[in-house]
Design a protein around this motif. Sequence first.
Motif, PDB file in Angstrom:
ATOM      1  N   VAL A 283       0.841  -1.209   0.000  1.00  0.00           N
ATOM      2  CA  VAL A 283       0.000   0.000   0.000  1.00  0.00           C
ATOM      3  C   VAL A 283       0.866   1.244   0.000  1.00  0.00           C
ATOM      4  O   VAL A 283       0.592   2.218  -0.720  1.00  0.00           O
ATOM      5  N   LEU A 284       1.930   1.223   0.800  1.00  0.00           N
ATOM      6  CA  LEU A 284       2.827   2.376   0.883  1.00  0.00           C
ATOM      7  C   LEU A 284       3.478   2.667  -0.462  1.00  0.00           C
ATOM      8  O   LEU A 284       3.572   3.826  -0.890  1.00  0.00           O
ATOM      9  N   LEU A 285       3.899   1.614  -1.164  1.00  0.00           N
ATOM     10  CA  LEU A 285       4.519   1.804  -2.475  1.00  0.00           C
ATOM     11  C   LEU A 285       3.532   2.430  -3.455  1.00  0.00           C
ATOM     12  O   LEU A 285       3.872   3.393  -4.170  1.00  0.00           O
ATOM     13  N   LEU A 286       2.309   1.922  -3.494  1.00  0.00           N
ATOM     14  CA  LEU A 286       1.293   2.482  -4.384  1.00  0.00           C
ATOM     15  C   LEU A 286       0.976   3.926  -4.015  1.00  0.00           C
ATOM     16  O   LEU A 286       0.785   4.778  -4.891  1.00  0.00           O
ATOM     17  N   ALA A 287       0.933   4.215  -2.715  1.00  0.00           N
ATOM     18  CA  ALA A 287       0.633   5.579  -2.262  1.00  0.00           C
ATOM     19  C   ALA A 287       1.738   6.547  -2.661  1.00  0.00           C
ATOM     20  O   ALA A 287       1.468   7.690  -3.069  1.00  0.00           O
ATOM     21  N   ILE A 288       2.984   6.105  -2.548  1.00  0.00           N
ATOM     22  CA  ILE A 288       4.117   6.960  -2.929  1.00  0.00           C
ATOM     23  C   ILE A 288       4.089   7.239  -4.428  1.00  0.00           C
ATOM     24  O   ILE A 288       4.315   8.374  -4.870  1.00  0.00           O
TER      25      ILE A 288
END
Length: 330
Positions: A283-288
């Motif tokens: 999720v963090l990667l997609l958000a970044i």
Amino acid sequence: MPMAVVENQSSVRGSARELLERRETGLLLVVLASSVILSLLTPRFLSINNFTSIATGMSYDVIMAIGMTLVLTVGGIDLSVGSILGLTGVVTTMLLRAGVPIPLAVLVGLSLGALLGAINGTFIAKFQINPFIVTLGMMALARGASVVLTSGYFLSNLPPRYLAIGQGKWFGIPIPIYVAGLLVIVFDYLLRNWEPFHSIFYIGTNPDTAELSGMKVGTMIIVCYVISGALSALAGVFMTSRLAMGYAQFGLGAEQRAIAASVIGGASMSGGEGSVVGAFLGVLLLAIINNGFVLLNLSVYWQGVVNGLILVLAVGVDAIRRARRGEIRD
């Protein structure tokens, strides 16, 4: 050199190698590399306000990705998480506008999400219907019900105390971030260490063998779907309270992001594998990446293309890993 020292050095090297080979470690390195690249391209990426914005926006997806990870690990899939978010958010806000006390309205919304998850799980576990078909039907049903209940309109004028759930802060950090972080810690611990939850790895790998071993296969499948539905409803509570409205289209496309994050984080589309921490990093990667589109003033229409491409790549990598282990045969 003493034998004890040699054994100790060998143990340290083995632990370091194991750590580097873990999916979460590689994903963390990708997240750090993406962050470094964005920080070089735009100084605004490193601002506290931007970090808070990323964390707040991804909190809903983190909550849903936890449930999706459990479902994928047990050998299923849940395409209805976004629609359940939308419907439970609509029902909760409708109750609030009708004067129902906030705790009761929230409880009804969460219970509805759990009930819809239980329906999914029951049809899958007890009637042996394909999870894709069941949850696809629930996705259409829940989204359609949301539109019928609202006629496509926004539901605003919500109580200020309800808005404080999603808009409130503790020590300058929005409440949803705390809740999402706590859920990651709790479910990661349970999945790794608590036997009933840990059993879903075996159920997802070979449900027939797990059944013969005495594991409650049907019960655990239903439990995973109940948790997925309840967590989707919780995300709906946070979203409606933060945005100060209920809307039938909330959660649109959330199932794609939840599946992508879970698979990127180590879950397998064939079951038997999953990591809550990995899903969080996914999720963090997609958000970044999505945040980079905003900061660099790139077309928002490409975000869906990139997210879809990441999902396809993640599924492809999963298929390659399983093929190398001999799980996929010609």
